[in-house]
Design an enzyme around this catalytic site. Structure first.
Site, PDB file in Angstrom:
ATOM      1  N   GLU A 197      -4.883  17.175 -11.262  1.00  0.00           N
ATOM      2  CA  GLU A 197      -5.173  17.503 -12.699  1.00  0.00           C
ATOM      3  C   GLU A 197      -6.712  17.832 -12.868  1.00  0.00           C
ATOM      4  O   GLU A 197      -7.530  17.104 -13.668  1.00  0.00           O
ATOM      5  CB  GLU A 197      -4.737  16.256 -13.706  1.00  0.00           C
ATOM      6  CG  GLU A 197      -4.509  16.719 -15.159  1.00  0.00           C
ATOM      7  CD  GLU A 197      -4.074  15.728 -15.849  1.00  0.00           C
ATOM      8  OE1 GLU A 197      -2.878  15.473 -15.665  1.00  0.00           O
ATOM      9  OE2 GLU A 197      -4.811  15.135 -16.734  1.00  0.00           O
ATOM     10  N   LYS A 248       2.807  11.423 -10.919  1.00  0.00           N
ATOM     11  CA  LYS A 248       2.103  10.549 -11.825  1.00  0.00           C
ATOM     12  C   LYS A 248       2.961   9.332 -11.983  1.00  0.00           C
ATOM     13  O   LYS A 248       4.178   9.378 -12.610  1.00  0.00           O
ATOM     14  CB  LYS A 248       1.669  11.217 -13.142  1.00  0.00           C
ATOM     15  CG  LYS A 248       0.622  11.945 -13.204  1.00  0.00           C
ATOM     16  CD  LYS A 248       0.280  12.284 -14.598  1.00  0.00           C
ATOM     17  CE  LYS A 248      -0.699  13.451 -14.714  1.00  0.00           C
ATOM     18  NZ  LYS A 248      -1.071  13.692 -16.251  1.00  0.00           N
ATOM     19  N   GLU A 278       9.033  17.922 -25.231  1.00  0.00           N
ATOM     20  CA  GLU A 278       8.423  18.230 -24.046  1.00  0.00           C
ATOM     21  C   GLU A 278       8.869  19.661 -23.573  1.00  0.00           C
ATOM     22  O   GLU A 278       8.231  20.620 -22.959  1.00  0.00           O
ATOM     23  CB  GLU A 278       8.522  17.282 -22.920  1.00  0.00           C
ATOM     24  CG  GLU A 278       7.923  16.057 -22.976  1.00  0.00           C
ATOM     25  CD  GLU A 278       6.491  15.871 -22.829  1.00  0.00           C
ATOM     26  OE1 GLU A 278       5.618  17.086 -22.589  1.00  0.00           O
ATOM     27  OE2 GLU A 278       6.000  14.960 -23.014  1.00  0.00           O
ATOM     28  N   HIS A 324      -0.690  16.339 -26.240  1.00  0.00           N
ATOM     29  CA  HIS A 324      -0.707  14.971 -25.916  1.00  0.00           C
ATOM     30  C   HIS A 324      -2.170  14.131 -26.255  1.00  0.00           C
ATOM     31  O   HIS A 324      -2.072  12.977 -26.141  1.00  0.00           O
ATOM     32  CB  HIS A 324      -0.489  14.850 -24.149  1.00  0.00           C
ATOM     33  CG  HIS A 324       0.907  14.923 -23.962  1.00  0.00           C
ATOM     34  ND1 HIS A 324       1.702  16.156 -23.980  1.00  0.00           N
ATOM     35  CD2 HIS A 324       1.778  14.180 -23.267  1.00  0.00           C
ATOM     36  CE1 HIS A 324       2.637  15.871 -23.665  1.00  0.00           C
ATOM     37  NE2 HIS A 324       2.960  14.794 -23.176  1.00  0.00           N
ATOM     38  N   ARG A 329       0.825  -1.272  -0.019  1.00  0.00           N
ATOM     39  CA  ARG A 329       0.082   0.031  -0.084  1.00  0.00           C
ATOM     40  C   ARG A 329       0.700   1.405   0.075  1.00  0.00           C
ATOM     41  O   ARG A 329       0.553   2.157   0.289  1.00  0.00           O
ATOM     42  CB  ARG A 329      -1.041   0.088   1.107  1.00  0.00           C
ATOM     43  CG  ARG A 329      -1.789  -1.232   1.188  1.00  0.00           C
ATOM     44  CD  ARG A 329      -3.323  -0.895   1.944  1.00  0.00           C
ATOM     45  NE  ARG A 329      -3.967  -2.091   1.993  1.00  0.00           N
ATOM     46  CZ  ARG A 329      -4.173  -3.080   2.579  1.00  0.00           C
ATOM     47  NH1 ARG A 329      -3.138  -3.244   3.646  1.00  0.00           N
ATOM     48  NH2 ARG A 329      -4.819  -4.043   2.637  1.00  0.00           N
ATOM     49  N   ARG A 359      -3.346  21.890 -14.597  1.00  0.00           N
ATOM     50  CA  ARG A 359      -2.214  20.799 -14.858  1.00  0.00           C
ATOM     51  C   ARG A 359      -2.494  20.200 -16.261  1.00  0.00           C
ATOM     52  O   ARG A 359      -1.779  19.789 -16.805  1.00  0.00           O
ATOM     53  CB  ARG A 359      -2.470  19.794 -13.899  1.00  0.00           C
ATOM     54  CG  ARG A 359      -1.314  18.751 -13.951  1.00  0.00           C
ATOM     55  CD  ARG A 359      -0.908  17.972 -12.848  1.00  0.00           C
ATOM     56  NE  ARG A 359      -0.054  16.928 -13.093  1.00  0.00           N
ATOM     57  CZ  ARG A 359       0.584  16.196 -12.285  1.00  0.00           C
ATOM     58  NH1 ARG A 359       0.134  16.232 -10.896  1.00  0.00           N
ATOM     59  NH2 ARG A 359       1.581  15.185 -12.419  1.00  0.00           N
ATOM     60  N   HIS A 412       7.349   9.277 -27.819  1.00  0.00           N
ATOM     61  CA  HIS A 412       6.503   9.760 -27.233  1.00  0.00           C
ATOM     62  C   HIS A 412       6.800  11.327 -27.690  1.00  0.00           C
ATOM     63  O   HIS A 412       5.642  12.065 -28.090  1.00  0.00           O
ATOM     64  CB  HIS A 412       6.616   9.660 -25.780  1.00  0.00           C
ATOM     65  CG  HIS A 412       5.680  10.728 -24.999  1.00  0.00           C
ATOM     66  ND1 HIS A 412       4.319  10.459 -24.979  1.00  0.00           N
ATOM     67  CD2 HIS A 412       5.903  11.793 -24.242  1.00  0.00           C
ATOM     68  CE1 HIS A 412       3.888  11.483 -24.122  1.00  0.00           C
ATOM     69  NE2 HIS A 412       4.598  12.308 -23.675  1.00  0.00           N
ATOM     70  N   HIS A 453      -1.049  10.800 -27.920  1.00  0.00           N
ATOM     71  CA  HIS A 453      -1.094   9.627 -27.248  1.00  0.00           C
ATOM     72  C   HIS A 453      -1.895   8.624 -28.205  1.00  0.00           C
ATOM     73  O   HIS A 453      -1.695   7.557 -28.322  1.00  0.00           O
ATOM     74  CB  HIS A 453      -2.063   9.623 -25.962  1.00  0.00           C
ATOM     75  CG  HIS A 453      -1.289  10.161 -24.658  1.00  0.00           C
ATOM     76  ND1 HIS A 453      -1.793  10.479 -23.753  1.00  0.00           N
ATOM     77  CD2 HIS A 453       0.118   9.968 -24.592  1.00  0.00           C
ATOM     78  CE1 HIS A 453      -0.876  10.815 -22.760  1.00  0.00           C
ATOM     79  NE2 HIS A 453       0.378  10.515 -23.188  1.00  0.00           N
ATOM     80  N   LYS A 473       6.933  23.111 -14.282  1.00  0.00           N
ATOM     81  CA  LYS A 473       5.898  22.046 -13.810  1.00  0.00           C
ATOM     82  C   LYS A 473       5.653  22.135 -12.368  1.00  0.00           C
ATOM     83  O   LYS A 473       4.714  21.761 -11.935  1.00  0.00           O
ATOM     84  CB  LYS A 473       6.794  20.873 -14.116  1.00  0.00           C
ATOM     85  CG  LYS A 473       5.822  19.660 -13.928  1.00  0.00           C
ATOM     86  CD  LYS A 473       5.965  18.486 -14.909  1.00  0.00           C
ATOM     87  CE  LYS A 473       4.976  17.368 -14.530  1.00  0.00           C
ATOM     88  NZ  LYS A 473       4.945  16.407 -15.260  1.00  0.00           N
ATOM     89  N   ASN A 515      -1.023  18.895 -20.715  1.00  0.00           N
ATOM     90  CA  ASN A 515      -1.265  17.800 -21.792  1.00  0.00           C
ATOM     91  C   ASN A 515      -1.359  18.402 -23.192  1.00  0.00           C
ATOM     92  O   ASN A 515      -1.465  17.645 -24.200  1.00  0.00           O
ATOM     93  CB  ASN A 515      -2.729  17.265 -21.591  1.00  0.00           C
ATOM     94  CG  ASN A 515      -2.479  16.426 -20.246  1.00  0.00           C
ATOM     95  OD1 ASN A 515      -1.534  15.623 -19.982  1.00  0.00           O
ATOM     96  ND2 ASN A 515      -3.633  16.646 -19.560  1.00  0.00           N
TER      97      ASN A 515
END
Ligand code: MG
Length: 353
Positions: A230, A142, A184, A241, A120, A234, A258, A245, A220, A238
């Site tokens: 997000e 993330k 990026e 993206h 956990r 935030r 990417h 993606h 960032k 993206n």
């Protein structure tokens, strides 16, 4: 040494210094609660830097073990995480021990997810060695893996205990991996910093890479502090993206990086938004030119319908609408909510640049 502190429910420091790899043990000791450390790394990075990190950890008093997985996005799946759990359990790792993620974005995402879920949640350190990971994925908590339905669809927000960035590691990147990260970097210029974007246009990024890393990480950090999970600002990260993606998915995550896909996504969205009268004229061409300068593509042969249909399954989509990120102009971005049924028509306004 440059130090940035990220404020969150579990705050952490980002330390940037050339050569920091060889002194990482003491820095990790300062934030660790136990005396066992597991280095999680891939088959490309571990042979180059694993020894340096392991001996620094041992000198600082850690009992060190390593888990190395095959390099590449194809490894970023739950079966790889299961093997990490096995390694952790077989070596008797408890909640007080620490994982050290040594490598690029795939390594950080996976080691972070293993850390978030093993017993956990145990502590972990990010030591990003690729440009993409240093400027982007190592900051912001993330973590996750891909499933066949899409990238990063399973994961957790899990803060590292520290992020240690050594720009010296960029020397061993192939040109393709350097370009991957540059997409990026260009994104940060587009969404938040016209001055960064202009420097990328005028100067050679490799010559000023330490300053670039610091600026991207600062942007960032500010964004994720204001919106950790997000729900608002935030989402700007993206930019490029949503379509990117989907392009990666259309390729089955091989044959395109990417960064390449995100670059194409930025140009497609900006060209469409320009023709819709939203984005200032000339921005799409400027983005395309700077992508080309850093050896990145600006368009792709994948049919637009396939790209937009794929994007509708993205995390940015919910109900009958999807959030897309657009620019007013370079350095000034915002999110726009579109009906899913409008995405194809909107994007089809774009031109090939
Ligand atoms: Mg990205």
């Amino acid at each position: 040494m440059k130090k940035l502190s990220v404020k969150s429910n579990r705050s952490y420091d980002i330390l940037i210094e050339r050569g920091i790899l060889s002194s990482c043990g003491e820095l990790i000791k300062a934030v660790a609660r136990g005396n066992k450390a597991m280095i999680i790394s891939d088959s490309n990075v571990y042979p180059i830097y694993g020894g340096t990190v392991a001996s620094s950890l041992e000198s600082a008093g850690f009992a060190v073990c390593s888990h190395v997985f095959p390099a590449g996005e194809a490894s970023k799946q739950l079966s790889s995480i299961a093997k990490m759990y096995d390694s952790l359990a077989e070596n008797g790792f408890s909640r007080k021990d620490i994982i050290v993620a040594l490598g690029g974005g795939v390594t950080g995402d996976m080691a972070g997810f293993a850390a978030a879920t093993y017993q956990r949640g145990i502590d972990f350190i990010q030591i990003p060695t690729s440009l993409l990971a240093q400027v982007d994925s190592s900051v912001g908590a993330k973590t996750g893996v891909d499933i066949k339905q899409g990238k990063n669809l399973v994961g957790a927000f899990w803060q590292p205990s520290a992020v240690l960035i050594d720009p010296n590691t960029l020397k061993t990147l192939t040109p393709e991996f350097f370009s991957d990260g540059m997409a990026e970097v260009i994104k940060y210029g587009c969404i938040k910093s016209a001055s960064l974007f202009e420097r990328l246009e005028k100067e050679n990024a490799a010559d000023i890479i330490d300053e670039i890393i610091l600026e991207c990480v600062s942007i960032k950090k500010d964004v994720v502090e204001r919106d950790e999970h997000e729900s608002g600002e935030r989402m700007l990260l993206n930019f490029g993206h949503t379509l990117g993606h989907s392009i990666e998915k259309a390729y089955g995550y091989t044959g395109i990086t990417h960064g390449q896909a995100v670059g194409i996504g930025m140009v497609m969205m900006t060209s469409a938004a320009q023709n819709a009268g939203i984005t200032e004229k000339g921005c799409a061409k400027r983005i395309a030119d700077v992508l080309k300068k850093y050896s990145l593509p600006t368009c792709d042969k994948t049919p637009l319908k396939l790209i937009t249909d794929g994007a509708l399954g993205d995390k940015k989509a919910s109900g009958d609408s999807i959030n897309i990120v657009l620019l007013n102009k370079i350095g000034d971005s915002f999110t726009k909510r579109l009906k899913k049924s409008e995405l194809y028509d909107f994007c089809s306004k774009g031109e090939i640049i």
